[in-house]
Enzyme design. Structure first.
Site, PDB file in Angstrom:
ATOM      1  N   ARG A 347       1.067  -1.658  -0.003  1.00  0.00           N
ATOM      2  CA  ARG A 347      -0.098   0.237   0.380  1.00  0.00           C
ATOM      3  C   ARG A 347       0.785   1.575  -0.004  1.00  0.00           C
ATOM      4  O   ARG A 347       0.482   1.991  -0.795  1.00  0.00           O
ATOM      5  CB  ARG A 347      -0.865  -0.192   1.148  1.00  0.00           C
ATOM      6  CG  ARG A 347      -2.133  -1.522   0.948  1.00  0.00           C
ATOM      7  CD  ARG A 347      -2.992  -0.734   1.732  1.00  0.00           C
ATOM      8  NE  ARG A 347      -4.061   0.758   1.974  1.00  0.00           N
ATOM      9  CZ  ARG A 347      -3.591   1.477   3.042  1.00  0.00           C
ATOM     10  NH1 ARG A 347      -2.805   1.141   4.182  1.00  0.00           N
ATOM     11  NH2 ARG A 347      -4.343   2.031   2.575  1.00  0.00           N
ATOM     12  N   TYR A 351      -0.176   3.496  -3.055  1.00  0.00           N
ATOM     13  CA  TYR A 351      -0.807   4.542  -3.151  1.00  0.00           C
ATOM     14  C   TYR A 351      -0.311   5.633  -2.276  1.00  0.00           C
ATOM     15  O   TYR A 351      -1.416   6.824  -1.416  1.00  0.00           O
ATOM     16  CB  TYR A 351      -2.597   4.569  -2.079  1.00  0.00           C
ATOM     17  CG  TYR A 351      -3.051   2.561  -2.918  1.00  0.00           C
ATOM     18  CD1 TYR A 351      -3.439   3.370  -4.554  1.00  0.00           C
ATOM     19  CD2 TYR A 351      -2.527   1.634  -1.698  1.00  0.00           C
ATOM     20  CE1 TYR A 351      -3.898   2.079  -4.136  1.00  0.00           C
ATOM     21  CE2 TYR A 351      -3.796   0.826  -2.165  1.00  0.00           C
ATOM     22  CZ  TYR A 351      -4.226   0.588  -3.711  1.00  0.00           C
ATOM     23  OH  TYR A 351      -4.912  -0.964  -4.435  1.00  0.00           O
ATOM     24  N   CYS A 378      14.517  -5.432  -3.441  1.00  0.00           N
ATOM     25  CA  CYS A 378      15.377  -4.936  -4.615  1.00  0.00           C
ATOM     26  C   CYS A 378      14.469  -3.831  -4.830  1.00  0.00           C
ATOM     27  O   CYS A 378      14.315  -3.912  -6.146  1.00  0.00           O
ATOM     28  CB  CYS A 378      16.067  -5.635  -5.233  1.00  0.00           C
ATOM     29  SG  CYS A 378      17.761  -6.379  -4.968  1.00  0.00           S
TER      30      CYS A 378
END
Length: 451
Positions: A347, A351, A378
């Site tokens: 998330r 976002y 990475c």
């Protein structure tokens, strides 16, 4: 240490509970010395020591408490838990026992729920691209309702039915209301992949086509505005347009539809003091508005359905990570790298979502400094939290806890870099038990079939 956020002073005689406005579950406490956080009577450190990290600790009582709050607030409505937030067998059991229905959007969610014993008649299936196989599965399992999201689904689903055993369907419509914390999750407006536009006339055409199929029974309309919505205004605006569409369908087709599904998207706290949608205030506002608008247009009031997912699951879980390295750079930034990251919580990368982070096992008085909490993958964008106030002497081996971790983290998890998805443990009344085991390299290898 930095423990549960901004808690008021307590006596040493009892654990300190989290304050109002906190993102932590209601059962969360600190120890009598102001230190070790506990959840459901279990120390988070004990859970991490027993099952390893990263670990998601799920408070069963918090799930049940939030499910009951919706049932009490909307006693005459259908409340469906949105399984996409997080689903496992235990979660399906708790939701069923609390009297909620289930909203699923894939064959995987549907199969898991039914295998867990969830009553299929209390399941609603939706999704913008349901395959023929998914529709056949839904019919075979006799799910209660299917949401039609595109024109191709109408004849495809009708071909699987017969007139004497029709399938109840809802038509997903776009009321033209923008709501949600990020443009990627604002699903109530025109010009995106979900549903039928009211303004463009697509919704009326979809309704006409469904009504022409004897094997389909049009039960009502469905909409979903977005995610992490914290006020009732967008829902009231959507209701206005939906009720007008109900009236248009009545006038054009002589049919008064009996159901209205307003979807979910109810926002929760991720940081102390964040706004949160209150189910009681939400229920009072929308039921009064729906009744008033229906009365104005001479409509029978449709039965309401809501689909909270995040609002039930997110506040019920805490993610626990172990610090692997600490780095202080020449330009004054500090990084705490942990053994999870964007593979178990995408998330922040998707976002820009913000989280509360707390160190375990330090006194409140410990000096702090801002750290970027980063993952082990990475990717430069593998950042779980920026400028989190953590102990200035943070070191490898320390444990970090992240509340509000129960929704759209494990359900969106990946195996990037072949890092296995974390385990899930449940707590209740001082008891700790494993719900979902950790994914291992052996699981990855088991999928390999040749070279």
């Amino acid at each position: 240490m930095t423990t549960l956020s901004d808690r008021p002073q307590q006596t040493a005689a009892a654990p300190a509970r989290v304050p109002l406005g906190s993102p932590w579950p209601a059962s969360a406490t600190t120890g009598r010395d102001g230190g070790e956080p506990r959840l459901g009577g279990v120390a988070l450190r004990e859970a991490a020591d027993r099952f390893g990290t990263p670990l998601y600790v799920l408070d069963e009582d918090e799930v049940r408490r939030r499910a009951r709050a919706y049932r009490r607030a909307l006693p005459h409505a259908d409340v469906l838990y949105a399984a996409k937030a997080f689903l496992c067998t235990a979660m399906a059991d708790w939701i069923a026992e609390e009297g909620l229905g289930l909203d699923v959007c894939s064959a995987g969610e549907l199969r898991l729920a039914v295998a867990a014993g969830f009553p299929p008649e209390r399941i609603l299936l939706h999704g913008n691209a349901k395959s023929p196989e998914e529709l056949r599965l839904a019919r075979r399992l006799r799910v209660g309702r299917i949401v039609v999201d595109n024109l191709a689904e109408i004849p495809r689903l009708a071909a699987l039915t017969v007139a004497d055993t029709p399938q109840r369907v809802l038509v997903r419509v776009l009321p033209g209301v923008a709501a949600g914390h990020h443009r990627a999750v604002r699903t109530g407006v025109d010009g995106q992949k979900f549903g039928f536009s009211i303004a463009a006339g697509e919704a009326v055409e979809a309704v006409r086509r469904v009504l022409a199929q004897p094997g389909l029974r049009l039960a009502g309309l469905h909409c979903h505005l977005g995610s992490q919505i914290t006020d009732t205004g967008p829902y009231l605006a959507a209701l206005d347009r939906l009720v007008e569409l109900f009236a248009l369908i009545r006038d054009r087709h002589g049919v008064e539809l009996p159901e209205l599904d307003l979807g979910g998207g109810h926002g929760v706290r991720y940081l102390p003091g964040d706004p949160e949608l209150d189910p009681v205030a939400f229920a009072a506002a929308i039921t009064a508005h729906l009744a008033a608008r229906c009365a104005e247009l001479g409509l029978a009031e449709p039965k309401l359905t809501v689909e909270p997912g995040r609002a039930i699951a997110a506040p019920a879980a805490v993610a626990v990570y172990r610090v692997l390295s600490v780095k202080h750079t020449a330009d004054g930034r500090s990084f705490a790298a942990v053994d999870g990251g964007m593979s178990d919580n995408p998330r922040p990368a998707l976002y820009g979502s913000a989280y509360t982070v707390r160190a375990l096992g330090r006194p409140d008085t410990a000096p702090t400094r801002p750290f970027d909490v980063v993952g082990c993958h990475c990717e430069a964008g593998d950042v779980l939290a920026r400028d989190a106030p953590l102990p200035a002497d943070l070191r490898p081996g320390d444990l970090l806890a992240v509340p509000a971790a129960g929704a759209y983290q494990l359900s969106m998890a990946s195996t990037y870099n072949h890092v296995g998805r974390p385990a899930v443990a449940a707590v209740r009344d001082g008891r700790l038990r494993l719900l979902v085991r950790r994914e291992t390299v052996d699981d990855f290898r088991a999928r390999e079939v040749g070279r």
